[in-house]
Design a protein around this motif. Structure first.
Motif, PDB file in Angstrom:
ATOM      1  N   HIS A   1      69.997 117.583  49.328  1.00  0.00           N
ATOM      2  CA  HIS A   1      70.072 116.499  50.310  1.00  0.00           C
ATOM      3  C   HIS A   1      71.240 115.554  50.025  1.00  0.00           C
TER       4      HIS A   1
ATOM      5  N   PRO B   1      67.031 112.721  51.458  1.00  0.00           N
ATOM      6  CA  PRO B   1      68.334 112.061  51.640  1.00  0.00           C
ATOM      7  C   PRO B   1      68.272 110.591  51.220  1.00  0.00           C
TER       8      PRO B   1
ATOM      9  N   ASN C   1      74.418 112.202  55.519  1.00  0.00           N
ATOM     10  CA  ASN C   1      73.237 111.340  55.433  1.00  0.00           C
ATOM     11  C   ASN C   1      73.422 110.031  56.194  1.00  0.00           C
TER      12      ASN C   1
END
Length: 267
Positions: free
Chosen positions: A43, A200, A123
């Protein structure tokens, strides 16, 4: 990314005037995705990208080899990108050309998405949607070396994973602003830093909500539920290269998750 593409209007031009012609991407598609499950996902990127592109040119070499294989055993349909092997081009020349291909200088490559900076950029706009349930399976095949912050592979880690696991367990990674990862990034599953798998957290808007999964608590959409599986490396969790014990553990974990998804409330 798929959920983002489905819920946004995608345009073909930089001025955002010409919409994508397909019905799927040209308009907003809601309620097509109920849940998203990430398995050992980077992530927030993986420090392995720096190792393989600076120390071991693995990604470029692999694509070169894939192109060679593609001309003999399978067609990867990469001709339009210039990845095909030219007529009468030697294997060595082809691989060298692939290593300096213009594609490596763009962001349209997995190596960018997997890097610390690439993941941070993604992100910034790929945020958790309030109507989607999110799950992350977190894996690790390392332990702290006695008297040190460094992580080393545990017994049972496949030999193909051990070398990369040692590299990840002892080297820091850097963002473009000069900041670096700390010792919390040393734990890994041989491909991805374990701390990057929870959810994330490096985007410009701050981290998504991330909590440990508890079977006794009501599931809430819009936040990440993480489930740690240990010991388990990046390949074992999907049924590759593992011992019988790890393979069976992975099977049980994924089977249980399938049943978990069946219990999610309807839209």
């Amino acid at each position: 990314m798929l959920n983002y593409l489905l819920t946004q209007e995608i345009y073909e031009d930089e001025e955002n005037k010409v919409r994508e012609q397909s019905d799927l991407l040209g308009g907003v598609q809601r309620n097509l995705i109920k849940s998203i499950t990430a398995i050992s996902a980077p992530h927030n990127g993986t420090t392995l990208t720096e190792v393989v592109t600076k120390t071991i040119p693995f990604i470029q070499y692999f694509v070169g080899v894939a192109g060679v294989v593609g001309t003999q055993f399978y067609n990867f349909d990469l001709d339009q990108w210039g990845f095909n092997r030219k007529e009468d081009e030697t294997r060595a020349s082809y691989i060298n050309r692939m290593r300096t291909h213009d594609a490596w200088q763009t962001k349209n490559m997995s190596s960018w998405d997997l890097s610390l900076d690439g993941a941070q950029e993604l992100n910034g706009f790929l945020q958790a949607e309030p109507d989607v349930f999110y799950f992350s399976f977190v894996t690790s095949t390392t332990q702290r070396q006695p008297g040190s912050q460094i992580h080393i592979p545990i017994e049972g880690t496949p030999i193909l994973i051990r070398t990369r696991s040692k590299l990840l367990g002892s080297r820091v990674g850097y963002w473009s602003d000069g900041s670096q990862t700390d010792s919390l990034w040393y734990e890994n599953d041989g491909v991805v830093n374990t701390i990057s798998m929870y959810g994330p957290s490096t985007g410009s808007n701050g981290p998504d909500p991330i909590v440990e999964y508890d079977e006794n608590e009501l599931l809430i959409p819009g936040q990440w539920y993480w489930i740690k599986v240990y010991p388990m490396d990046h390949w074992n969790i999907i049924g590759h290269l593992g011992s019988k014990e790890r393979m069976e553990a992975a099977r049980m974990v994924l089977k249980a998750h399938g049943n978990r998804l069946k219990t999610l409330p309807p839209n």
